[in-house]
Design a protein around this motif. Structure first.
Motif, PDB file in Angstrom:
ATOM      1  N   LYS A 199       0.832  -1.198   0.000  1.00 13.38           N
ATOM      2  CA  LYS A 199       0.000   0.000   0.000  1.00 13.38           C
ATOM      3  C   LYS A 199       0.869   1.252   0.000  1.00 13.38           C
ATOM      4  O   LYS A 199       1.907   1.296   0.650  1.00 13.38           O
ATOM      5  N   VAL A 200       0.413   2.259  -0.737  1.00 18.22           N
ATOM      6  CA  VAL A 200       1.036   3.584  -0.689  1.00 18.22           C
ATOM      7  C   VAL A 200      -0.029   4.603  -0.326  1.00 18.22           C
ATOM      8  O   VAL A 200      -1.218   4.396  -0.575  1.00 18.22           O
ATOM      9  N   GLU A 201       0.425   5.704   0.282  1.00 20.77           N
ATOM     10  CA  GLU A 201      -0.473   6.825   0.536  1.00 20.77           C
ATOM     11  C   GLU A 201       0.043   8.018  -0.258  1.00 20.77           C
ATOM     12  O   GLU A 201       1.216   8.390  -0.137  1.00 20.77           O
ATOM     13  N   ILE A 202      -0.827   8.583  -1.066  1.00 16.89           N
ATOM     14  CA  ILE A 202      -0.458   9.719  -1.917  1.00 16.89           C
ATOM     15  C   ILE A 202      -0.850  11.023  -1.241  1.00 16.89           C
ATOM     16  O   ILE A 202      -1.932  11.144  -0.668  1.00 16.89           O
ATOM     17  N   GLY A 203       0.042  11.995  -1.350  1.00 17.55           N
ATOM     18  CA  GLY A 203      -0.239  13.361  -0.940  1.00 17.55           C
ATOM     19  C   GLY A 203       0.163  14.289  -2.070  1.00 17.55           C
ATOM     20  O   GLY A 203       1.037  13.942  -2.870  1.00 17.55           O
ATOM     21  N   TYR A 204      -0.468  15.442  -2.149  1.00 13.86           N
ATOM     22  CA  TYR A 204      -0.131  16.379  -3.221  1.00 13.86           C
ATOM     23  C   TYR A 204      -0.585  17.778  -2.854  1.00 13.86           C
ATOM     24  O   TYR A 204      -1.455  17.969  -2.002  1.00 13.86           O
ATOM     25  N   TRP A 205       0.040  18.746  -3.498  1.00 16.20           N
ATOM     26  CA  TRP A 205      -0.423  20.130  -3.440  1.00 16.20           C
ATOM     27  C   TRP A 205      -0.031  20.801  -4.749  1.00 16.20           C
ATOM     28  O   TRP A 205       0.932  20.390  -5.410  1.00 16.20           O
ATOM     29  N   LEU A 206      -0.817  21.777  -5.141  1.00 17.02           N
ATOM     30  CA  LEU A 206      -0.600  22.455  -6.416  1.00 17.02           C
ATOM     31  C   LEU A 206      -0.819  23.944  -6.224  1.00 17.02           C
ATOM     32  O   LEU A 206      -1.781  24.362  -5.558  1.00 17.02           O
ATOM     33  N   SER A 207       0.053  24.726  -6.824  1.00 12.39           N
ATOM     34  CA  SER A 207      -0.099  26.179  -6.805  1.00 12.39           C
ATOM     35  C   SER A 207      -1.523  26.553  -7.226  1.00 12.39           C
ATOM     36  O   SER A 207      -2.047  26.015  -8.203  1.00 12.39           O
ATOM     37  N   GLU A 208      -2.141  27.455  -6.491  1.00 10.48           N
ATOM     38  CA  GLU A 208      -3.509  27.868  -6.802  1.00 10.48           C
ATOM     39  C   GLU A 208      -3.624  28.413  -8.223  1.00 10.48           C
ATOM     40  O   GLU A 208      -4.607  28.175  -8.918  1.00 10.48           O
ATOM     41  N   SER A 209      -2.595  29.107  -8.673  1.00 11.98           N
ATOM     42  CA  SER A 209      -2.660  29.724 -10.002  1.00 11.98           C
ATOM     43  C   SER A 209      -2.579  28.717 -11.148  1.00 11.98           C
ATOM     44  O   SER A 209      -2.792  29.081 -12.299  1.00 11.98           O
ATOM     45  N   TYR A 210      -2.301  27.451 -10.840  1.00 11.82           N
ATOM     46  CA  TYR A 210      -2.243  26.423 -11.883  1.00 11.82           C
ATOM     47  C   TYR A 210      -3.382  25.415 -11.765  1.00 11.82           C
ATOM     48  O   TYR A 210      -3.411  24.416 -12.491  1.00 11.82           O
ATOM     49  N   GLN A 211      -4.321  25.676 -10.886  1.00 15.20           N
ATOM     50  CA  GLN A 211      -5.439  24.751 -10.722  1.00 15.20           C
ATOM     51  C   GLN A 211      -6.455  24.933 -11.839  1.00 15.20           C
ATOM     52  O   GLN A 211      -6.499  25.968 -12.498  1.00 15.20           O
ATOM     53  N   GLY A 212      -7.233  23.879 -12.068  1.00  9.47           N
ATOM     54  CA  GLY A 212      -8.247  23.928 -13.118  1.00  9.47           C
ATOM     55  C   GLY A 212      -7.743  23.512 -14.478  1.00  9.47           C
ATOM     56  O   GLY A 212      -8.464  23.618 -15.473  1.00  9.47           O
ATOM     57  N   LYS A 213      -6.513  23.018 -14.564  1.00  8.77           N
ATOM     58  CA  LYS A 213      -5.927  22.599 -15.831  1.00  8.77           C
ATOM     59  C   LYS A 213      -5.749  21.076 -15.901  1.00  8.77           C
ATOM     60  O   LYS A 213      -5.149  20.561 -16.830  1.00  8.77           O
ATOM     61  N   GLY A 214      -6.211  20.373 -14.875  1.00 15.12           N
ATOM     62  CA  GLY A 214      -6.060  18.919 -14.840  1.00 15.12           C
ATOM     63  C   GLY A 214      -4.674  18.456 -14.431  1.00 15.12           C
ATOM     64  O   GLY A 214      -4.362  17.272 -14.528  1.00 15.12           O
ATOM     65  N   ILE A 215      -3.845  19.363 -13.948  1.00 12.11           N
ATOM     66  CA  ILE A 215      -2.460  19.024 -13.591  1.00 12.11           C
ATOM     67  C   ILE A 215      -2.421  18.052 -12.412  1.00 12.11           C
ATOM     68  O   ILE A 215      -1.706  17.046 -12.457  1.00 12.11           O
ATOM     69  N   ALA A 216      -3.192  18.330 -11.369  1.00 13.86           N
ATOM     70  CA  ALA A 216      -3.193  17.448 -10.199  1.00 13.86           C
ATOM     71  C   ALA A 216      -3.750  16.077 -10.569  1.00 13.86           C
ATOM     72  O   ALA A 216      -3.185  15.051 -10.185  1.00 13.86           O
ATOM     73  N   ARG A 236      -3.765  14.565 -13.485  1.00 15.68           N
ATOM     74  CA  ARG A 236      -2.789  13.843 -14.316  1.00 15.68           C
ATOM     75  C   ARG A 236      -1.617  13.349 -13.482  1.00 15.68           C
ATOM     76  O   ARG A 236      -1.121  12.243 -13.685  1.00 15.68           O
ATOM     77  N   SER A 237      -1.181  14.170 -12.524  1.00 19.40           N
ATOM     78  CA  SER A 237      -0.043  13.800 -11.675  1.00 19.40           C
ATOM     79  C   SER A 237      -0.401  12.634 -10.754  1.00 19.40           C
ATOM     80  O   SER A 237       0.368  11.673 -10.634  1.00 19.40           O
ATOM     81  N   VAL A 238      -1.566  12.706 -10.114  1.00 17.24           N
ATOM     82  CA  VAL A 238      -1.988  11.627  -9.222  1.00 17.24           C
ATOM     83  C   VAL A 238      -2.222  10.351 -10.029  1.00 17.24           C
ATOM     84  O   VAL A 238      -1.838   9.265  -9.601  1.00 17.24           O
ATOM     85  N   SER A 239      -2.812  10.476 -11.209  1.00 17.16           N
ATOM     86  CA  SER A 239      -3.004   9.300 -12.079  1.00 17.16           C
ATOM     87  C   SER A 239      -1.681   8.630 -12.400  1.00 17.16           C
ATOM     88  O   SER A 239      -1.583   7.391 -12.398  1.00 17.16           O
ATOM     89  N   ALA A 240      -0.669   9.420 -12.680  1.00 14.85           N
ATOM     90  CA  ALA A 240       0.655   8.862 -12.983  1.00 14.85           C
ATOM     91  C   ALA A 240       1.227   8.130 -11.777  1.00 14.85           C
ATOM     92  O   ALA A 240       1.827   7.053 -11.916  1.00 14.85           O
ATOM     93  N   MET A 241       1.019   8.691 -10.586  1.00 17.41           N
ATOM     94  CA  MET A 241       1.505   8.037  -9.378  1.00 17.41           C
ATOM     95  C   MET A 241       0.758   6.729  -9.120  1.00 17.41           C
ATOM     96  O   MET A 241       1.351   5.739  -8.688  1.00 17.41           O
ATOM     97  N   ILE A 242      -0.536   6.707  -9.397  1.00 15.07           N
ATOM     98  CA  ILE A 242      -1.314   5.481  -9.249  1.00 15.07           C
ATOM     99  C   ILE A 242      -0.758   4.400 -10.173  1.00 15.07           C
ATOM    100  O   ILE A 242      -0.542   3.259  -9.754  1.00 15.07           O
ATOM    101  N   LYS A 243      -0.534   4.771 -11.404  1.00 15.46           N
ATOM    102  CA  LYS A 243       0.015   3.820 -12.380  1.00 15.46           C
ATOM    103  C   LYS A 243       1.367   3.289 -11.903  1.00 15.46           C
ATOM    104  O   LYS A 243       1.640   2.093 -11.967  1.00 15.46           O
ATOM    105  N   MET A 244       2.205   4.184 -11.412  1.00 15.35           N
ATOM    106  CA  MET A 244       3.519   3.793 -10.909  1.00 15.35           C
ATOM    107  C   MET A 244       3.385   2.825  -9.722  1.00 15.35           C
ATOM    108  O   MET A 244       4.108   1.830  -9.637  1.00 15.35           O
ATOM    109  N   ALA A 245       2.443   3.125  -8.830  1.00  9.78           N
ATOM    110  CA  ALA A 245       2.251   2.273  -7.652  1.00  9.78           C
ATOM    111  C   ALA A 245       1.859   0.858  -8.054  1.00  9.78           C
ATOM    112  O   ALA A 245       2.442  -0.118  -7.566  1.00  9.78           O
TER     113      ALA A 245
END
Length: 177
Positions: A92-109, A111-120
């Motif tokens: 099991k892994v536990e994911i944490g993340y944070w993203l600059s407010e000015s970059y939110q709403g672009k699907g960045i978080a 996409r990033s969490v999805s990539a980490m899930i795939k890696m896990a």
């Protein structure tokens, strides 16, 4: 340096000392916003705070305990995503993340969490990915739900966010057998 290319805009880079200045820049610009959901921004008063954080993260990575990456969007550090814990015994892994407010709403978080899930699941052979989210943090809760996580329960009085006690919603995603 470890870099995982997510797509033509987003990549994840294993944290390195040079990122301390980028993290510090974001916190200086967005300290109040980040402090809403994270406990550490009020204490990040110099680049050295992030230098220590990165050094510890690299040590834990070398020990196989965690993996901490900068989120890089169009070649600019805009946040952080990590396996806060890697538990080989429980797969099991536990994911944490944070993203600059000015970059939110672009699907960045997402996409990033999805990539980490795939890696896990694919690279580390994990069977479960877990995310703990403050119950009031609706954007993070929606991210979990969009990515197929199941709400497993809530923990009351789970975290002190700068004087505000919050509950956590625990989301889980498991390998289907």
């Amino acid at each position: 340096m470890f870099i995982f290319t997510v797509d033509d805009e987003v990549s994840l880079a294993l944290v390195q000392p040079s990122f301390a200045k980028d993290y510090y820049r974001i916190v200086c610009q967005e300290r109040a916003y980040l402090s809403t959901w994270l406990a550490w921004p009020p204490h990040a008063n110099e680049e050295a705070f992030f230098e220590r954080f990165i050094q510890g993260a690299l040590h834990d990575y070398a020990d196989g305990k965690s993996l901490t990456c900068a989120i890089v969007y169009q070649e600019r550090v805009v946040g952080n995503v990590s396996f806060n814990t890697i538990c080989h015994q429980l797969k099991k892994v536990e994911i944490g993340y944070w993203l600059s407010e000015s970059y939110q709403g672009k699907g960045i978080a997402s996409r990033s969490v999805s990539a980490m899930i795939k890696m896990a699941f694919e690279d580390l052979g994990m069977e479960k990915v877990q995310i703990a989210v403050a119950t009031e943090n609706q954007p993070s809760r929606r991210l979990c739900e969009r990515l197929g996580f199941r709400l497993e329960g809530e923990i009351s009085n789970a975290e002190n966010l700068n004087g505000r006690i919050v509950d956590h919603a625990i989301y889980g995603l498991q390998v289907t057998r």
